[in-house]
Write a protein that holds these residues in place. Structure first.
Motif, PDB file in Angstrom:
ATOM      1  N   PHE A  72      20.565  79.661  70.745  1.00  0.00           N
ATOM      2  CA  PHE A  72      21.272  80.768  70.108  1.00  0.00           C
ATOM      3  C   PHE A  72      20.897  80.903  68.633  1.00  0.00           C
ATOM      4  CE2 PHE A  72      25.497  82.707  68.678  1.00  0.00           C
ATOM      5  CZ  PHE A  72      25.085  83.990  69.006  1.00  0.00           C
ATOM      6  N   SER A  73      20.792  79.780  67.937  1.00  0.00           N
ATOM      7  CA  SER A  73      20.423  79.823  66.513  1.00  0.00           C
ATOM      8  C   SER A  73      19.032  80.401  66.334  1.00  0.00           C
ATOM      9  CB  SER A  73      20.487  78.411  65.922  1.00  0.00           C
ATOM     10  OG  SER A  73      21.775  77.860  66.038  1.00  0.00           O
ATOM     11  N   GLY A  74      18.089  79.963  67.162  1.00  0.00           N
ATOM     12  CA  GLY A  74      16.730  80.497  67.086  1.00  0.00           C
ATOM     13  C   GLY A  74      16.683  81.968  67.408  1.00  0.00           C
ATOM     14  N   ALA A  75      17.469  82.386  68.416  1.00  0.00           N
ATOM     15  CA  ALA A  75      17.497  83.796  68.799  1.00  0.00           C
ATOM     16  C   ALA A  75      18.102  84.669  67.702  1.00  0.00           C
ATOM     17  CB  ALA A  75      18.281  83.959  70.099  1.00  0.00           C
ATOM     18  N   VAL A  76      19.164  84.188  67.064  1.00  0.00           N
ATOM     19  CA  VAL A  76      19.789  84.941  65.976  1.00  0.00           C
ATOM     20  C   VAL A  76      18.806  85.121  64.821  1.00  0.00           C
ATOM     21  CG1 VAL A  76      21.557  84.835  64.166  1.00  0.00           C
ATOM     22  CG2 VAL A  76      22.168  84.347  66.542  1.00  0.00           C
ATOM     23  N   ALA A  77      18.138  84.030  64.441  1.00  0.00           N
ATOM     24  CA  ALA A  77      17.152  84.124  63.354  1.00  0.00           C
ATOM     25  C   ALA A  77      16.042  85.105  63.708  1.00  0.00           C
ATOM     26  CB  ALA A  77      16.566  82.736  63.072  1.00  0.00           C
ATOM     27  N   ALA A  78      15.536  85.022  64.927  1.00  0.00           N
ATOM     28  CA  ALA A  78      14.453  85.906  65.357  1.00  0.00           C
ATOM     29  C   ALA A  78      14.913  87.352  65.418  1.00  0.00           C
ATOM     30  CB  ALA A  78      13.937  85.457  66.720  1.00  0.00           C
ATOM     31  N   GLY A  79      16.104  87.581  65.972  1.00  0.00           N
ATOM     32  CA  GLY A  79      16.609  88.942  66.105  1.00  0.00           C
ATOM     33  C   GLY A  79      16.859  89.606  64.768  1.00  0.00           C
ATOM     34  N   ALA A 101      16.874  85.192  57.398  1.00  0.00           N
ATOM     35  CA  ALA A 101      16.996  84.918  58.835  1.00  0.00           C
ATOM     36  C   ALA A 101      17.191  83.428  59.084  1.00  0.00           C
ATOM     37  CB  ALA A 101      15.760  85.436  59.563  1.00  0.00           C
ATOM     38  N   LEU A 102      16.471  82.590  58.324  1.00  0.00           N
ATOM     39  CA  LEU A 102      16.614  81.140  58.479  1.00  0.00           C
ATOM     40  C   LEU A 102      18.030  80.693  58.130  1.00  0.00           C
ATOM     41  CD1 LEU A 102      13.271  79.811  56.921  1.00  0.00           C
ATOM     42  CD2 LEU A 102      13.822  80.155  59.326  1.00  0.00           C
ATOM     43  N   LEU A 103      18.555  81.193  57.033  1.00  0.00           N
ATOM     44  CA  LEU A 103      19.907  80.820  56.616  1.00  0.00           C
ATOM     45  C   LEU A 103      20.944  81.276  57.638  1.00  0.00           C
ATOM     46  CD1 LEU A 103      19.739  81.585  52.782  1.00  0.00           C
ATOM     47  CD2 LEU A 103      19.709  79.346  53.906  1.00  0.00           C
ATOM     48  N   ALA A 104      20.717  82.452  58.225  1.00  0.00           N
ATOM     49  CA  ALA A 104      21.639  82.950  59.249  1.00  0.00           C
ATOM     50  C   ALA A 104      21.606  82.045  60.474  1.00  0.00           C
ATOM     51  CB  ALA A 104      21.265  84.383  59.631  1.00  0.00           C
ATOM     52  N   GLY A 105      20.408  81.646  60.897  1.00  0.00           N
ATOM     53  CA  GLY A 105      20.291  80.761  62.055  1.00  0.00           C
ATOM     54  C   GLY A 105      20.956  79.420  61.819  1.00  0.00           C
ATOM     55  N   LEU A 106      20.752  78.858  60.628  1.00  0.00           N
ATOM     56  CA  LEU A 106      21.370  77.573  60.291  1.00  0.00           C
ATOM     57  C   LEU A 106      22.887  77.702  60.222  1.00  0.00           C
ATOM     58  CD1 LEU A 106      18.917  76.322  57.506  1.00  0.00           C
ATOM     59  CD2 LEU A 106      19.055  75.528  59.872  1.00  0.00           C
ATOM     60  N   SER A 107      23.367  78.838  59.712  1.00  0.00           N
ATOM     61  CA  SER A 107      24.815  79.067  59.626  1.00  0.00           C
ATOM     62  C   SER A 107      25.440  79.153  61.012  1.00  0.00           C
ATOM     63  CB  SER A 107      25.095  80.358  58.847  1.00  0.00           C
ATOM     64  OG  SER A 107      24.612  80.260  57.517  1.00  0.00           O
ATOM     65  N   VAL A 108      24.739  79.804  61.932  1.00  0.00           N
ATOM     66  CA  VAL A 108      25.237  79.894  63.306  1.00  0.00           C
ATOM     67  C   VAL A 108      25.345  78.500  63.923  1.00  0.00           C
ATOM     68  CG1 VAL A 108      24.638  80.633  65.645  1.00  0.00           C
ATOM     69  CG2 VAL A 108      24.454  82.237  63.745  1.00  0.00           C
ATOM     70  N   GLY A 232      15.788  74.638  66.714  1.00  0.00           N
ATOM     71  CA  GLY A 232      15.618  75.956  67.312  1.00  0.00           C
ATOM     72  C   GLY A 232      14.679  76.843  66.515  1.00  0.00           C
ATOM     73  N   ILE A 233      14.766  76.771  65.206  1.00  0.00           N
ATOM     74  CA  ILE A 233      13.889  77.577  64.352  1.00  0.00           C
ATOM     75  C   ILE A 233      12.443  77.106  64.470  1.00  0.00           C
ATOM     76  CG2 ILE A 233      13.320  78.055  61.933  1.00  0.00           C
ATOM     77  CD1 ILE A 233      16.420  78.085  61.470  1.00  0.00           C
ATOM     78  N   ILE A 234      12.238  75.783  64.494  1.00  0.00           N
ATOM     79  CA  ILE A 234      10.883  75.237  64.660  1.00  0.00           C
ATOM     80  C   ILE A 234      10.288  75.692  65.994  1.00  0.00           C
ATOM     81  CG2 ILE A 234       9.520  73.142  64.969  1.00  0.00           C
ATOM     82  CD1 ILE A 234      11.428  71.727  63.056  1.00  0.00           C
ATOM     83  N   LEU A 235      11.080  75.585  67.066  1.00  0.00           N
ATOM     84  CA  LEU A 235      10.589  75.951  68.393  1.00  0.00           C
ATOM     85  C   LEU A 235      10.296  77.447  68.477  1.00  0.00           C
ATOM     86  CD1 LEU A 235      10.049  75.067  71.326  1.00  0.00           C
ATOM     87  CD2 LEU A 235      12.456  75.562  71.821  1.00  0.00           C
ATOM     88  N   THR A 236      11.198  78.271  67.954  1.00  0.00           N
ATOM     89  CA  THR A 236      11.003  79.719  67.983  1.00  0.00           C
ATOM     90  C   THR A 236       9.765  80.114  67.195  1.00  0.00           C
ATOM     91  OG1 THR A 236      13.398  80.056  68.148  1.00  0.00           O
ATOM     92  CG2 THR A 236      12.075  81.943  67.454  1.00  0.00           C
TER      93      THR A 236
END
Length: 322
Positions: A72-79, A101-108, A232-236
């Motif tokens: 979900f974190s990776g998807a939010v950052a990507a979206g 986007a990175l900060l949003a993903g980490l926040s999620v 998640g961010i690394i994988l995405t």
């Protein structure tokens, strides 16, 4: 120090070295720089997740939701990076930079972990049940966010996080090294780290000593969520795609790395570097089995037995732990 104690202390390193020697003999493709960097890149995600899982297990908890939080974190950052946020009724469009986007993903990730900790401490929901529920919630949220389709084409700047090189070393390895270094300092040199061990060792005694058990546990689960988001961010970034089913069964590999690395499921005993060694063992095992053309079905069976053996050895070496 006796020979037995020395073997117990370095059993993970010994197992890793033996495995590397055997695989080198069996495959001429194993001991190559390309395969070495490939293993390091592949384990980077698991190491990030497993560092957070180590903190959780040290408090005698468990987190089954890290794979779904990762997705979900990776998807939010990507979206957010690709589509931004649009509010048609107000005719407003908000675009996101890579940093945003990175900060949003980490926040999620942190927010979902925080919710786990709150449910466990405020409502006394067992960690297994609370995080199992979050596993389903976050997976469903990922499907809703992505519509069940991958989010692709995220740009070269975002891709650099997962595929770039800096000073001859892959970026995921740099990120993982920073995560591990910070975690080692936190667990060994700070009051928070000592409190985590104290809670896992004897929660009743820690509470009588005046520790705010609930606050510490909430922070532990929040950190686990943040580190799952990092993974998640690394994988995405590496895939240049946020997959709806990303992170499936990653929680099992994470728990395996922690257990193989010597952290006790009873809490209060273990280390971050032990977890790194456990993740390396799993990474080397996966790489070796692939190079030897072992069936994926047999790979799962072999990994299961490795985990089982690690737990049995831990129980044999520490029979008095509950």
């Amino acid at each position: 120090m006796s020979i037995k104690n020395t073997l117990l202390k370095f059993q993970s390193i010994i197992a890793l070295l033996v495995m590397c020697i055997v695989l080198t003999i069996m495959s001429d493709k194993f001991l190559t720089p390309e395969n070495g960097w490939n293993i390091m890149r592949q384990i980077s995600v698991n190491v990030c997740i497993s560092v957070g899982m180590t903190l959780v297990i040290l408090t005698r908890g468990i987190d089954l939701s890290v794979g779904s939080i990762l997705a979900f974190s990776g998807a939010v950052a990507a979206g957010l990076l690709k589509y931004g946020v649009e509010i048609p009724s107000l005719n407003i469009y908000i675009g996101f930079t890579v940093l945003g986007a990175l900060l949003a993903g980490l926040s999620v990730g942190g927010g979902l972990g925080l919710f786990n900790g709150w449910m466990i401490t405020r409502f006394k929901v067992p960690p297994f049940v609370a995080t199992l529920a979050m596993l389903t919630i976050a997976r469903g949220a990922t499907m809703l966010w992505t519509g069940g389709f991958p989010i692709t084409g995220l740009g070269e700047h975002f891709a650099f996080i997962g595929t770039g090189w800096f000073l001859g070393i892959p970026m995921p390895v740099w990120i993982t090294a920073v995560v591990v270094a910070i975690a080692v300092v936190v667990t060994k040199k700070t009051k928070f780290g000592r409190y985590v061990y104290a809670i896992g060792g004897n929660e009743s005694a820690a509470r009588l000593s005046g520790l705010n058990i609930s606050k510490i546990k909430i922070w532990v689960y929040a950190l686990a969520g943040i580190l799952a988001a990092v993974g998640g961010i690394i994988l995405t970034s590496r895939l240049d795609s946020a997959q709806p089913n990303a992170g499936f069964s990653y929680e099992l590999d994470s728990i395996a790395a922690v257990v193989i690395g010597g952290t006790s499921l009873s809490g209060g005993r273990g280390s971050i570097m032990g977890t790194v060694q456990g993740a390396l063992i799993i990474g080397v095992l996966n790489s070796g089995l692939v190079l030897l053309n072992v069936s994926p079905f047999w790979q799962q069976i072999i990994k299961g037995f490795v985990i089982l053996i690690a737990v049995i050895l831990d129980r044999v070496n520490h029979p008095n732990e509950e």
